[in-house]
Design a protein around this motif. Structure first.
Motif, PDB file in Angstrom:
ATOM      1  N   ASN A 173       0.827  -1.211   0.000  1.00 35.92           N
ATOM      2  CA  ASN A 173       0.000   0.000   0.000  1.00 35.92           C
ATOM      3  C   ASN A 173       0.855   1.252   0.000  1.00 35.92           C
ATOM      4  N   GLU A 174       1.944   1.223   0.784  1.00 36.28           N
ATOM      5  CA  GLU A 174       2.787   2.403   0.919  1.00 36.28           C
ATOM      6  C   GLU A 174       3.425   2.800  -0.408  1.00 36.28           C
ATOM      7  N   ILE A 175       3.894   1.813  -1.172  1.00 41.53           N
ATOM      8  CA  ILE A 175       4.550   2.132  -2.445  1.00 41.53           C
ATOM      9  C   ILE A 175       3.535   2.658  -3.450  1.00 41.53           C
ATOM     10  N   VAL A 176       2.293   2.152  -3.367  1.00 41.73           N
ATOM     11  CA  VAL A 176       1.220   2.661  -4.232  1.00 41.73           C
ATOM     12  C   VAL A 176       0.955   4.128  -3.932  1.00 41.73           C
ATOM     13  N   GLU A 177       0.824   4.444  -2.654  1.00 43.68           N
ATOM     14  CA  GLU A 177       0.512   5.815  -2.252  1.00 43.68           C
ATOM     15  C   GLU A 177       1.654   6.766  -2.621  1.00 43.68           C
ATOM     16  N   SER A 182      -7.689   6.084  -0.224  1.00 45.49           N
ATOM     17  CA  SER A 182      -6.464   5.284  -0.258  1.00 45.49           C
ATOM     18  C   SER A 182      -6.730   3.957  -0.954  1.00 45.49           C
ATOM     19  N   ILE A 183      -5.668   3.316  -1.397  1.00 54.69           N
ATOM     20  CA  ILE A 183      -5.821   2.104  -2.210  1.00 54.69           C
ATOM     21  C   ILE A 183      -6.458   0.961  -1.426  1.00 54.69           C
ATOM     22  N   GLY A 184      -6.217   0.912  -0.118  1.00 55.50           N
ATOM     23  CA  GLY A 184      -6.753  -0.180   0.682  1.00 55.50           C
ATOM     24  C   GLY A 184      -8.265  -0.310   0.633  1.00 55.50           C
ATOM     25  N   GLN A 185      -8.954   0.802   0.404  1.00 52.32           N
ATOM     26  CA  GLN A 185     -10.415   0.743   0.406  1.00 52.32           C
ATOM     27  C   GLN A 185     -10.985   0.129  -0.872  1.00 52.32           C
ATOM     28  N   TYR A 186     -10.125  -0.184  -1.832  1.00 47.62           N
ATOM     29  CA  TYR A 186     -10.600  -0.759  -3.089  1.00 47.62           C
ATOM     30  C   TYR A 186     -10.388  -2.273  -3.175  1.00 47.62           C
ATOM     31  N   GLY A 187      -9.961  -2.871  -2.064  1.00 53.82           N
ATOM     32  CA  GLY A 187      -9.828  -4.319  -2.025  1.00 53.82           C
ATOM     33  C   GLY A 187     -11.175  -4.993  -2.187  1.00 53.82           C
ATOM     34  N   GLY A 188     -11.187  -6.085  -2.939  1.00 55.90           N
ATOM     35  CA  GLY A 188     -12.442  -6.786  -3.186  1.00 55.90           C
ATOM     36  C   GLY A 188     -12.827  -6.713  -4.653  1.00 55.90           C
ATOM     37  N   VAL A 189     -14.088  -6.978  -4.916  1.00 59.45           N
ATOM     38  CA  VAL A 189     -14.578  -7.055  -6.287  1.00 59.45           C
ATOM     39  C   VAL A 189     -15.484  -5.869  -6.607  1.00 59.45           C
TER      40      VAL A 189
END
Length: 381
Positions: free
Chosen positions: A73-77, A115-122
């Motif tokens: 996640n950190e590298i994405v952000e 943040s990218i973490g909230q897009y986990g899932g389908v």
């Protein structure tokens, strides 16, 4: 009969197709392009060749070359902040699954809040993303044509996936010449990753006639060429076939999903940073042995697809595939879990975490227990 089958990317395939990159960039009217790759791609001289083509398009280029295996996640952000500041309007991702998955994730944050973490899932990515041109340098992950980005959440210590049709690369430049620099060990591991995709998607409880066709065809191509590519990295016919098989298999698993092999591999990568392909390969034979009783007919079909001689006795034939995969992993010198640094006392923790993996929902044998996973891990140890 009714089913969905999603295919999106515009694919340019063959030796030398990388020279079409400027045309693709100009076609989108890009002005500020981010090129994403890792240090291995740079060391191999591939990034230099790609950047030469990007510069022909007359665009402003921002380089992000801090890609790590199993991106976090950190590298994405971090990369997203750079991309927004540079007003990036398109991406070129060069490398294996880590580079392409990272570019997909950065792309999500260019047009979607938070943040990218909230897009986990389908199906969590609501807004369309920017053009992304994927240039694979391995033949294994199929990330170049899938709707999946696999990431590590370092706080939760899990590997999770963003699955959304929006994030599928818009264009693919599949040039097998870019795979020649892969070491034999990486060729073997990524090739086994592709084989895992083929067999897991075929036996998935979400498989359809179209996904099954691609699973079988992809498996045949990869199985018939993997050993050749490992033994002679300059065998361009084998390299080309490996890349083709990888793409075909990607069509299958991006629609049918995967199963227990990937549940275990995700957990191994999250806790011990194991390379994804190697993690898959290590446990694949034992998971197929475990799953055989739940889908014996499909196991026989997979065995027949790679030319294994069947006896007509389904009770024994259902194990032909798992036995052949075990032989193949040994021939390719795939490392055991202990050889990859896993300790016996780690197995119970790993087995417990595997049970929380969402991808288990697609495994043909349901109600997997902790002891089931422990048994597989012990065999792979």
């Amino acid at each position: 009969m009714g089913f969905n089958f999603f295919v999106q990317s515009n694919i340019r395939f063959g030796r030398g197709v990388s020279e079409e990159l400027p045309q693709i960039i100009c076609g989108y009217g890009m002005k500020n392009v981010m090129v994403v790759y890792d240090q291995g791609v740079k060391a191999a001289g591939i990034s230099e060749k790609v950047l030469e083509q990007v510069n022909k398009a007359g665009v402003k280029v921002t380089i992000f070359d801090k890609v790590i295996p199993n991106p976090t996640n950190e590298i994405v952000e971090e990369a997203a902040v750079i991309a927004k500041k540079a007003e990036i309007d398109g991406f070129v991702a060069v490398g294996g699954g880590s580079s392409i998955d990272l570019a997909k994730a950065i792309n999500v944050l260019m047009t979607n809040p938070g943040s990218i973490g909230q897009y986990g899932g389908v199906g969590m990515v609501k807004n369309p993303v920017l053009p992304l041109i994927a240039i694979p340098t391995t033949a294994g992950t199929s990330s170049e044509i899938t709707n999946v980005s696999a990431l590590i959440d370092t706080e939760k210590v899990i590997k999770y996936v963003v699955i959304d049709n929006n994030i599928t690369p818009s264009d693919v430049i599949a040039d097998p010449e870019f795979t020649v620099t892969m070491p034999a060990s990486v060729t073997a591991a990524t090739g086994m990753d592709a084989i895992t995709h083929a067999v897991e998607s075929y036996i998935s409880n979400m498989a359809t006639p179209l996904s099954e066709y691609n699973s079988l065809k992809g498996l045949q191509i990869i199985y018939n060429n993997l050993s050749k590519a490992v033994k002679n990295g300059n065998d361009m016919d084998a390299r080309e076939q490996m890349m083709l098989g990888c793409i075909i298999t990607g069509f299958a698993f991006s629609n049918a999903n995967l199963g227990l092999v990937h549940a275990i591999a995700h957990t191994l990568s999250a806790h011990f940073k194991l390379a994804h392909g190697m993690a898959n390969a290590t446990v694949l034979p034992y998971v197929m042995e475990f799953n055989a009783e739940s889908c014996p007919e499909k196991m026989v079909e997979l065995a027949k697809a790679i030319g294994l001689a069947t006896s007509g006795n389904i009770h024994s034939d259902k194990y032909l595939l798992s036995k052949e995969l075990l032989k193949l992993t040994k021939d390719l010198e795939i490392k055991t879990l202990s050889e990859q640094g896993i300790k016996e006392e780690d197995l119970e923790m790993l087995a417990g975490d595997v049970l929380h993996e969402p991808v288990l929902n697609f495994n043909p044998r349901q109600n997997v227990t902790k002891e089931n996973v422990m048994d597989i891990l012990r065999k792979a140890f």
